[in-house]
Enzyme design. Sequence first.
Site, PDB file in Angstrom:
ATOM      1  N   SER A  59      32.306  37.579  37.131  1.00 45.83           N
ATOM      2  CA  SER A  59      32.337  38.074  38.507  1.00 45.83           C
ATOM      3  C   SER A  59      30.761  37.794  39.288  1.00 45.83           C
ATOM      4  CB  SER A  59      32.739  39.346  38.806  1.00 45.83           C
ATOM      5  OG  SER A  59      32.535  39.832  40.070  1.00 45.83           O
ATOM      6  N   TYR A 108      33.867  47.954  37.314  1.00 46.57           N
ATOM      7  CA  TYR A 108      33.981  46.652  37.283  1.00 46.57           C
ATOM      8  C   TYR A 108      32.820  45.864  36.952  1.00 46.57           C
ATOM      9  CZ  TYR A 108      35.729  42.203  38.970  1.00 46.57           C
ATOM     10  OH  TYR A 108      36.070  40.623  39.175  1.00 46.57           O
TER      11      TYR A 108
HETATM   12  N1  LIG Z   1      40.025  37.053  43.703  1.00 43.77           N
HETATM   13  C1  LIG Z   1      38.708  36.967  43.464  1.00 43.77           C
HETATM   14  O1  LIG Z   1      38.170  37.159  44.604  1.00 43.77           O
HETATM   15  C2  LIG Z   1      37.761  37.165  42.332  1.00 43.77           C
HETATM   16  C3  LIG Z   1      36.279  36.938  42.261  1.00 43.77           C
HETATM   17  C4  LIG Z   1      35.719  37.038  40.959  1.00 43.77           C
HETATM   18  C5  LIG Z   1      36.138  37.159  39.798  1.00 43.77           C
HETATM   19  N2  LIG Z   1      37.440  37.548  39.905  1.00 43.77           N
HETATM   20  C6  LIG Z   1      38.128  37.597  38.528  1.00 43.77           C
HETATM   21  O2  LIG Z   1      39.155  36.727  38.312  1.00 43.77           O
HETATM   22  C7  LIG Z   1      40.078  37.224  37.340  1.00 43.77           C
HETATM   23  C8  LIG Z   1      41.407  37.106  37.754  1.00 43.77           C
HETATM   24  O3  LIG Z   1      41.441  37.829  39.100  1.00 43.77           O
HETATM   25  P1  LIG Z   1      42.599  37.836  40.250  1.00 43.77           P
HETATM   26  O4  LIG Z   1      41.954  38.156  41.663  1.00 43.77           O
HETATM   27  O5  LIG Z   1      43.412  36.594  39.963  1.00 43.77           O
HETATM   28  O6  LIG Z   1      43.437  38.989  39.931  1.00 43.77           O
HETATM   29  P2  LIG Z   1      45.085  39.511  39.981  1.00 43.77           P
HETATM   30  O7  LIG Z   1      45.208  40.970  40.001  1.00 43.77           O
HETATM   31  O8  LIG Z   1      45.831  38.488  41.120  1.00 43.77           O
HETATM   32  O9  LIG Z   1      45.464  38.833  38.549  1.00 43.77           O
HETATM   33  C9  LIG Z   1      45.308  39.592  37.399  1.00 43.77           C
HETATM   34  C10 LIG Z   1      46.434  39.287  36.368  1.00 43.77           C
HETATM   35  O10 LIG Z   1      46.047  40.136  35.259  1.00 43.77           O
HETATM   36  C11 LIG Z   1      47.215  40.481  34.601  1.00 43.77           C
HETATM   37  N3  LIG Z   1      46.669  41.827  33.992  1.00 43.77           N
HETATM   38  C12 LIG Z   1      46.159  43.040  34.477  1.00 43.77           C
HETATM   39  N4  LIG Z   1      45.934  43.684  33.386  1.00 43.77           N
HETATM   40  C13 LIG Z   1      46.176  43.116  32.251  1.00 43.77           C
HETATM   41  C14 LIG Z   1      46.443  43.300  30.791  1.00 43.77           C
HETATM   42  N5  LIG Z   1      45.925  44.602  30.295  1.00 43.77           N
HETATM   43  N6  LIG Z   1      46.810  42.433  29.920  1.00 43.77           N
HETATM   44  C15 LIG Z   1      47.346  41.314  30.366  1.00 43.77           C
HETATM   45  N7  LIG Z   1      47.346  40.906  31.820  1.00 43.77           N
HETATM   46  C16 LIG Z   1      46.862  41.877  32.564  1.00 43.77           C
HETATM   47  C17 LIG Z   1      47.981  41.005  36.206  1.00 43.77           C
HETATM   48  O11 LIG Z   1      49.061  41.459  35.632  1.00 43.77           O
HETATM   49  C18 LIG Z   1      47.880  39.906  36.889  1.00 43.77           C
HETATM   50  O12 LIG Z   1      48.945  38.983  36.901  1.00 43.77           O
HETATM   51  C19 LIG Z   1      39.585  38.471  36.968  1.00 43.77           C
HETATM   52  O13 LIG Z   1      38.846  38.767  35.834  1.00 43.77           O
HETATM   53  C20 LIG Z   1      38.719  38.824  38.076  1.00 43.77           C
HETATM   54  O14 LIG Z   1      37.668  39.859  37.674  1.00 43.77           O
HETATM   55  C21 LIG Z   1      38.273  37.347  40.952  1.00 43.77           C
END
Ligand SMILES: NC(=O)c1ccc[n+]([C@@H]2O[C@H](COP(=O)([O-])OP(=O)(O)OC[C@H]3O[C@@H](n4cnc5c(N)ncnc54)[C@H](O)[C@@H]3O)[C@@H](O)[C@H]2O)c1
Length: 275
Positions: free
Chosen positions: A152, A165
């Site tokens: 991130s 985070y």
């Molecule tokens: N969406 C954004 O803007 C953004 C920006 C930067 C980084 N990220 C990173 O991208 C990644 C995905 O984020 P997202 O926005 O798609 O989130 P999201 O919440 O839509 O998806 C996360 C997924 O991880 C699963 N999960 C949660 N805890 C878990 C566990 N203990 N074991 C297995 N699975 C688990 C959830 O069920 C979900 O399906 C993360 O690492 C997040 O930090 C997201």
Amino acid sequence: MRLKGKVAVVTGAAQGIGAGIALRLAQEGAAVVIADIDEGKAARSATEIAGYGAGAAIPVVCDVSNAEQVDALFRQALENFGRVDILVNNAALVHHPGSNVHFLEVTDETWQRALAINLTGLFYCSQRAARIMVRQTAAGMGTGGAIINIGSGGGSRAHRQLMVYDTTKGGLEAATRSMALDLAPWKIRVNTLVPGNTEVEHSRGGAIGPEFAEATIPLGYPATPADIGAAAAFLASDDAAYITGQRLIVDGGMDAQLRSPGVDTKIDPAIADRI
Ligand SMILES: NC(=O)c1ccc[n+]([C@@H]2O[C@H](COP(=O)([O-])OP(=O)(O)OC[C@H]3O[C@@H](n4cnc5c(N)ncnc54)[C@H](O)[C@@H]3O)[C@@H](O)[C@H]2O)c1
């Protein structure tokens, strides 16, 4: 079809960025293991991906912070597909009400849970995947492998009220560099992929919301999971064969800027007529 014959494990791939990455890896020919705590959505994501017909996809219910469940995840990957070439550590405690609070109000429970999923989970999955990759080399089953850690912008620059985070994402970047060095002798490459503000089911327009995208993102709009999937496919492929220990930022220019477009010097609309 850069990933034909490869097997990928993607954590947190039931939805959001993880689902976008899993879909693109499958479109490039990989067989994909969808690992997630959400059984229903993991099954749906696998069915959707298998529908593309490029590579097979199976759902596996797994909490990455649980060592036994992670062991079972990699056992199932091997039982179904016989090898592991790519791991994407995407699962994280994100969009979680308890973690989006001022530092003064962070609870012990939130701190422990975020570390358990975002860092201990990454350790469990990476070590198991790397051991399989090393054994594959020893057995003459081809060399190398790719581990992609989803970071991130908060890993290197701070969000307000997101201390826990951001701390885990900084740790993830250190883990990337360290694993990259230790695993280089086996040509196992480890990189961080940093998504910018990405539109997922939980947060339309990404964390800042679509109404602020134009004012904060130089390209003017949030990323989609497909944008992040494209970069992941590149890092997983032989096109990135000489890239390891690095951070690839896919954020529409956010990291490059000092001030947001909304408050910075405006472009003169007549400029195109003058040049
Ligand atoms: N969406 C954004 O803007 C953004 C920006 C930067 C980084 N990220 C990173 O991208 C990644 C995905 O984020 P997202 O926005 O798609 O989130 P999201 O919440 O839509 O998806 C996360 C997924 O991880 C699963 N999960 C949660 N805890 C878990 C566990 N203990 N074991 C297995 N699975 C688990 C959830 O069920 C979900 O399906 C993360 O690492 C997040 O930090 C997201």
